[in-house]
Design an enzyme around this catalytic site. Structure first.
Site, PDB file in Angstrom:
ATOM      1  N   ARG A   1      58.894   6.825  15.521  1.00 18.37           N
ATOM      2  CA  ARG A   1      59.882   7.284  14.638  1.00 18.37           C
ATOM      3  C   ARG A   1      61.018   6.159  14.513  1.00 18.37           C
ATOM      4  NH1 ARG A   1      61.617  13.204  16.698  1.00 18.37           N
ATOM      5  NH2 ARG A   1      63.765  12.176  16.341  1.00 18.37           N
TER       6      ARG A   1
ATOM      7  N   ASP B   1      33.068 -12.987  29.256  1.00 18.32           N
ATOM      8  CA  ASP B   1      34.237 -13.764  29.640  1.00 18.32           C
ATOM      9  C   ASP B   1      33.953 -15.419  28.918  1.00 18.32           C
ATOM     10  OD1 ASP B   1      35.317 -11.872  30.762  1.00 18.32           O
ATOM     11  OD2 ASP B   1      35.325 -12.841  32.688  1.00 18.32           O
TER      12      ASP B   1
ATOM     13  N   TRP C   1      58.408  15.603  21.778  1.00 14.27           N
ATOM     14  CA  TRP C   1      57.922  14.162  21.152  1.00 14.27           C
ATOM     15  C   TRP C   1      57.412  13.273  22.244  1.00 14.27           C
ATOM     16  CZ3 TRP C   1      57.873  12.859  16.018  1.00 14.27           C
ATOM     17  CH2 TRP C   1      58.639  13.739  15.110  1.00 14.27           C
TER      18      TRP C   1
ATOM     19  N   ARG D   1      15.774  -0.835  27.095  1.00 12.21           N
ATOM     20  CA  ARG D   1      15.607   0.558  26.644  1.00 12.21           C
ATOM     21  C   ARG D   1      14.837   0.633  25.240  1.00 12.21           C
ATOM     22  NH1 ARG D   1      21.388   0.679  27.666  1.00 12.21           N
ATOM     23  NH2 ARG D   1      21.310   1.020  29.818  1.00 12.21           N
TER      24      ARG D   1
ATOM     25  N   TYR E   1      50.266  18.532  23.129  1.00  9.94           N
ATOM     26  CA  TYR E   1      51.849  18.611  23.885  1.00  9.94           C
ATOM     27  C   TYR E   1      51.706  19.933  24.721  1.00  9.94           C
ATOM     28  CZ  TYR E   1      56.453  20.804  24.797  1.00  9.94           C
ATOM     29  OH  TYR E   1      57.449  21.194  25.772  1.00  9.94           O
TER      30      TYR E   1
ATOM     31  N   ASN F   1      31.084  -5.356  28.518  1.00 11.88           N
ATOM     32  CA  ASN F   1      30.140  -4.390  28.524  1.00 11.88           C
ATOM     33  C   ASN F   1      29.894  -4.233  27.292  1.00 11.88           C
ATOM     34  OD1 ASN F   1      29.426  -3.225  31.325  1.00 11.88           O
ATOM     35  ND2 ASN F   1      31.599  -3.534  31.727  1.00 11.88           N
TER      36      ASN F   1
ATOM     37  N   ALA G   1      28.110  -8.076  33.874  1.00  8.15           N
ATOM     38  CA  ALA G   1      28.305  -7.049  32.769  1.00  8.15           C
ATOM     39  C   ALA G   1      27.604  -7.634  31.806  1.00  8.15           C
ATOM     40  CB  ALA G   1      30.114  -7.168  32.627  1.00  8.15           C
ATOM     41  N   ALA G   2      28.006  -8.668  31.253  1.00  7.03           N
ATOM     42  CA  ALA G   2      27.563  -8.971  29.751  1.00  7.03           C
ATOM     43  C   ALA G   2      25.993  -9.313  29.851  1.00  7.03           C
ATOM     44  CB  ALA G   2      28.054 -10.213  29.104  1.00  7.03           C
TER      45      ALA G   2
ATOM     46  N   CYS H   1      36.463  -5.784  38.753  1.00  6.15           N
ATOM     47  CA  CYS H   1      37.681  -4.952  38.317  1.00  6.15           C
ATOM     48  C   CYS H   1      37.908  -4.140  39.655  1.00  6.15           C
ATOM     49  CB  CYS H   1      37.508  -4.198  37.237  1.00  6.15           C
ATOM     50  SG  CYS H   1      36.650  -4.908  35.815  1.00  6.15           S
TER      51      CYS H   1
HETATM   52  C1  LIG Z   1      39.867  -9.161  40.576  1.00  5.94           C
HETATM   53  C2  LIG Z   1      39.597  -8.598  39.292  1.00  5.94           C
HETATM   54  C3  LIG Z   1      40.025  -7.742  38.628  1.00  5.94           C
HETATM   55  C4  LIG Z   1      39.763  -7.340  37.295  1.00  5.94           C
HETATM   56  N1  LIG Z   1      40.077  -6.057  36.738  1.00  5.94           N
HETATM   57  C5  LIG Z   1      39.769  -5.932  35.642  1.00  5.94           C
HETATM   58  C6  LIG Z   1      40.236  -4.493  34.804  1.00  5.94           C
HETATM   59  O1  LIG Z   1      40.653  -3.756  35.437  1.00  5.94           O
HETATM   60  N2  LIG Z   1      39.614  -4.463  33.549  1.00  5.94           N
HETATM   61  C7  LIG Z   1      38.810  -5.169  32.818  1.00  5.94           C
HETATM   62  O2  LIG Z   1      38.360  -4.856  31.624  1.00  5.94           O
HETATM   63  N3  LIG Z   1      38.486  -6.596  33.399  1.00  5.94           N
HETATM   64  C8  LIG Z   1      38.782  -6.794  34.522  1.00  5.94           C
HETATM   65  N4  LIG Z   1      38.335  -7.959  35.349  1.00  5.94           N
HETATM   66  C9  LIG Z   1      37.666  -8.994  34.363  1.00  5.94           C
HETATM   67  C10 LIG Z   1      35.992  -8.354  34.536  1.00  5.94           C
HETATM   68  O3  LIG Z   1      35.489  -8.250  35.841  1.00  5.94           O
HETATM   69  C11 LIG Z   1      35.240  -9.448  33.624  1.00  5.94           C
HETATM   70  O4  LIG Z   1      35.634  -9.550  32.430  1.00  5.94           O
HETATM   71  C12 LIG Z   1      33.792  -9.202  33.674  1.00  5.94           C
HETATM   72  O5  LIG Z   1      33.354  -9.152  35.022  1.00  5.94           O
HETATM   73  C13 LIG Z   1      32.957 -10.254  32.711  1.00  5.94           C
HETATM   74  O6  LIG Z   1      31.752 -10.009  32.797  1.00  5.94           O
HETATM   75  P1  LIG Z   1      30.662 -11.144  32.384  1.00  5.94           P
HETATM   76  O7  LIG Z   1      29.321 -10.619  32.530  1.00  5.94           O
HETATM   77  O8  LIG Z   1      31.212 -11.861  30.958  1.00  5.94           O
HETATM   78  O9  LIG Z   1      31.006 -12.536  33.412  1.00  5.94           O
HETATM   79  P2  LIG Z   1      31.120 -12.317  35.139  1.00  5.94           P
HETATM   80  O10 LIG Z   1      31.249 -11.126  35.542  1.00  5.94           O
HETATM   81  O11 LIG Z   1      31.758 -13.518  35.775  1.00  5.94           O
HETATM   82  O12 LIG Z   1      29.500 -12.480  35.378  1.00  5.94           O
HETATM   83  C14 LIG Z   1      29.031 -13.898  35.008  1.00  5.94           C
HETATM   84  C15 LIG Z   1      27.828 -14.169  36.046  1.00  5.94           C
HETATM   85  O13 LIG Z   1      27.009 -15.291  35.495  1.00  5.94           O
HETATM   86  C16 LIG Z   1      26.798 -15.782  36.829  1.00  5.94           C
HETATM   87  N5  LIG Z   1      26.622 -17.342  36.184  1.00  5.94           N
HETATM   88  C17 LIG Z   1      27.432 -18.045  35.762  1.00  5.94           C
HETATM   89  N6  LIG Z   1      26.487 -19.147  35.482  1.00  5.94           N
HETATM   90  C18 LIG Z   1      25.510 -19.168  35.683  1.00  5.94           C
HETATM   91  C19 LIG Z   1      24.321 -20.008  35.758  1.00  5.94           C
HETATM   92  N7  LIG Z   1      24.663 -21.485  35.074  1.00  5.94           N
HETATM   93  N8  LIG Z   1      23.161 -19.862  36.260  1.00  5.94           N
HETATM   94  C20 LIG Z   1      23.160 -18.544  36.679  1.00  5.94           C
HETATM   95  N9  LIG Z   1      24.182 -17.594  36.664  1.00  5.94           N
HETATM   96  C21 LIG Z   1      25.382 -18.137  36.292  1.00  5.94           C
HETATM   97  C22 LIG Z   1      27.863 -15.806  37.924  1.00  5.94           C
HETATM   98  O14 LIG Z   1      27.438 -15.835  38.988  1.00  5.94           O
HETATM   99  C23 LIG Z   1      28.268 -14.392  37.296  1.00  5.94           C
HETATM  100  O15 LIG Z   1      27.571 -13.480  38.418  1.00  5.94           O
HETATM  101  C24 LIG Z   1      38.682  -8.123  36.521  1.00  5.94           C
HETATM  102  C25 LIG Z   1      38.517  -9.374  36.947  1.00  5.94           C
HETATM  103  C26 LIG Z   1      38.805  -9.551  38.407  1.00  5.94           C
HETATM  104  C27 LIG Z   1      38.386 -11.160  38.929  1.00  5.94           C
END
Ligand SMILES: Cc1cc2nc3c(=O)[nH]c(=O)nc-3n(C[C@H](O)[C@H](O)[C@H](O)COP(=O)(O)OP(=O)(O)OC[C@H]3O[C@@H](n4cnc5c(N)ncnc54)[C@H](O)[C@@H]3O)c2cc1C
Length: 461
Positions: free
Chosen positions: A452, A293, A444, A28, A436, A315, A17-18, A51
């Site tokens: 309230r 994260d 309410w 872009r 509403y 995101n 995501a990030a 998620c």
């Molecule tokens: C079961 C589950 C349910 C969830 N439900 C929700 C929800 O309902 N709502 C919500 O907001 N969030 C939810 N989350 C949390 C959400 O998935 C995470 O917050 C999000 O994925 C974080 O994105 P990120 O890119 O920071 O990290 P990640 O998704 O952890 O991605 C990091 C990536 O970096 C890679 N990486 C790490 N270190 C290295 C390295 N040294 N070299 C190369 N690659 C590396 C990893 O393989 C990974 O693919 C959920 C998470 C889980 C596990």
């Protein structure tokens, strides 16, 4: 100045995501002739929705690929040089380069950068106990984990599941296992499930989970996973009991994946997450950015740094980073702590501060809890809803809201999230012009009823 023939090189660590939001947004804004983008991902997938894993495992989402927003090929088509199954092993801050290793071949090489984005996410906490790695014990952090769990379910004849942990992932996985026809026990260290709520609201979740047929065991810790003669999981043990299990799902939280960053001497906060400024630039480092994260975020209500690993933030961080790296300007001011989840038809939501957060921040406050309904009481389908609200003494500023109820309860928390962001008082909230009609709410709205009551209580001081 670039080391890359006039073109700048952006290196991204982490392909979810990030990291990939940052890469995509930067692309872009700046074309390949201006900016080269190299992204490293050690796993098999990019831009996937962790998620969605509970809903895929539970069967609501049929195919794994539905959880993938953008494949490696799609990223490459947008001129992002994505290196899959390649793990970054070291960041050389002074030399502005990273050392990466091909996971399959073991081959290593250095790649230099002009700008670096760290999006390494979180790593799940795995309990340090006998049997934790036995066949039949599963985490649910990645799509590979989800697939491994589904493979186990397909092979397992028994129908008893133990879920370890009762945070939102634990309760969502409890639902998934029920949907798969399992008898579910949830073992939880806290006094009530959902420790992101105050215990009185967690108690409502506890009762509702019991009503769904889930056995909830609180105030205890799993000390061992016991295996049978075939080496597979057979039971989960706590200090005073044993719970038979054909499959065990771990949902006991995550830690920021910042080992690389720590080794490189980048600044970490009290929870181990990277510290950034409002533009998501790592503090004290002009050319390094971090989001998702692996970072700590500012809680706008308490004014304190917190670790809240959620996809919704990851995101947004990625978008902000990509905009800044791409030559624009964006900031991520912080969060108010909003989260929503569900277990079967029970919706659970929270935003702002719990009582203990407010106390820790040094705030004096009043709390109110009200019962209301999701629709006008006379309208078919109206279901009960409990709303708890915290407001600051004297000023009446809204501090937090927690909601437990059925259909229509969860997303009501967004009203409070907006009110918190706007720093509204509970008095001001009572006049909010919310929609509403009987099928949608009582005249309410439950959030307004709570406001309230809170306003009346705050006025008394
Ligand atoms: C079961 C589950 C349910 C969830 N439900 C929700 C929800 O309902 N709502 C919500 O907001 N969030 C939810 N989350 C949390 C959400 O998935 C995470 O917050 C999000 O994925 C974080 O994105 P990120 O890119 O920071 O990290 P990640 O998704 O952890 O991605 C990091 C990536 O970096 C890679 N990486 C790490 N270190 C290295 C390295 N040294 N070299 C190369 N690659 C590396 C990893 O393989 C990974 O693919 C959920 C998470 C889980 C596990």
């Amino acid at each position: 100045m670039s080391m890359n023939g006039g073109r700048e090189r952006l290196v991204v660590i982490g392909g979810d995501a990030a990291g990939m939001s940052a890469a995509s947004q930067a692309r872009r804004l700046r074309g390949p002739d201006e900016l080269e983008i190299v992204a490293f991902e050690r796993g098999h997938f990019t831009s996937y929705s962790a998620c969605g894993i509970p809903y895929w495992v539970g069967g609501d989402v049929e195919e794994r690929d539905r959880l993938i927003a953008r494949s490696p090929e799609e990223h490459r088509a947008r001129e992002i040089d994505l290196r899959m199954r390649t793990e970054v092993m070291e960041i050389d801050v002074a030399g502005k380069r990273v050392r990466a290793r091909d996971v399959d071949s073991g081959a290593e090489s250095w790649t230099s950068y002009d700008r670096l984005v760290i999006g390494t996410g979180a790593r799940p906490i795995r309990p340090d106990m006998p049997g934790a790695d036995a066949p039949g014990v599963h985490g649910v952090q990645t799509l590979d984990d989800g697939q491994a769990l589904l493979d186990t379910l397909a092979r397992t004849r028994g129908r008893r599941a133990v879920v370890v942990g009762a945070g939102y992932i634990g309760v969502e996985m409890a639902e998934a296992m029920i949907n798969r026809g399992y008898r579910v026990t949830v073992v939880n260290r806290g006094s009530e499930p959902m420790s992101t709520l105050d215990p009185d609201m967690g108690r409502l979740v506890h009762k509702a989970m019991q009503g769904l047929g889930i056995t909830m065991v609180n105030d205890t810790e799993v000390t061992e996973v016991r295996t049978g003669e075939d080496g597979r999981v057979r039971a989960v043990a706590t200090p005073d009991a044993e719970y038979p299990a054909d499959v065990v799902v771990l949902g006991i939280g995550v830690r920021p994946e910042t080992r690389l960053a720590a080794a490189a001497g980048l600044p970490l906060g009290g929870r181990g997450g990277l510290l950034t400024d409002l533009a998501m630039r790592v503090r004290g480092h002009e050319d390094i950015w971090a989001g998702g994260d692996c970072v700590e975020v500012l809680n706008l209500v308490s004014g304190q740094e917190q670790y809240i690993p959620l996809g919704t933030h990851a995101n947004k961080h990625g978008q902000v980073i990509g905009t800044n790296v791409g030559g624009g300007y964006a900031t991520f001011p912080g969060v108010v702590g909003t989260a929503v989840s569900k277990v079967c038809d029970l919706e659970i939501a929270r935003t702002g501060l719990r009582e203990k957060d407010a106390l820790r921040a040094g705030l004096r406050f009043e709390t109110v809890t009200i019962e209301s309904t999701s629709r006008a009481g006379y309208y078919p389908g109206a279901s009960p809803m409990t709303v708890k609200m915290l407001a600051e003494r004297r000023t009446g500023r809204l501090l937090g809201v927690q909601i437990v109820g059925r259909e229509g309860a969860g997303k009501r928390v967004d009203i409070a999230a907006v009110a918190l962001t706007a720093e509204m008082t509970v008095e001001q909230m009572t006049a909010l012009d919310l929609g509403y009609a009987p099928p949608f709410s009582p005249v309410w709205d439950p959030v307004l009823v709570a406001a309230r009551k809170a306003a009346t209580k705050v006025r008394a001081f």
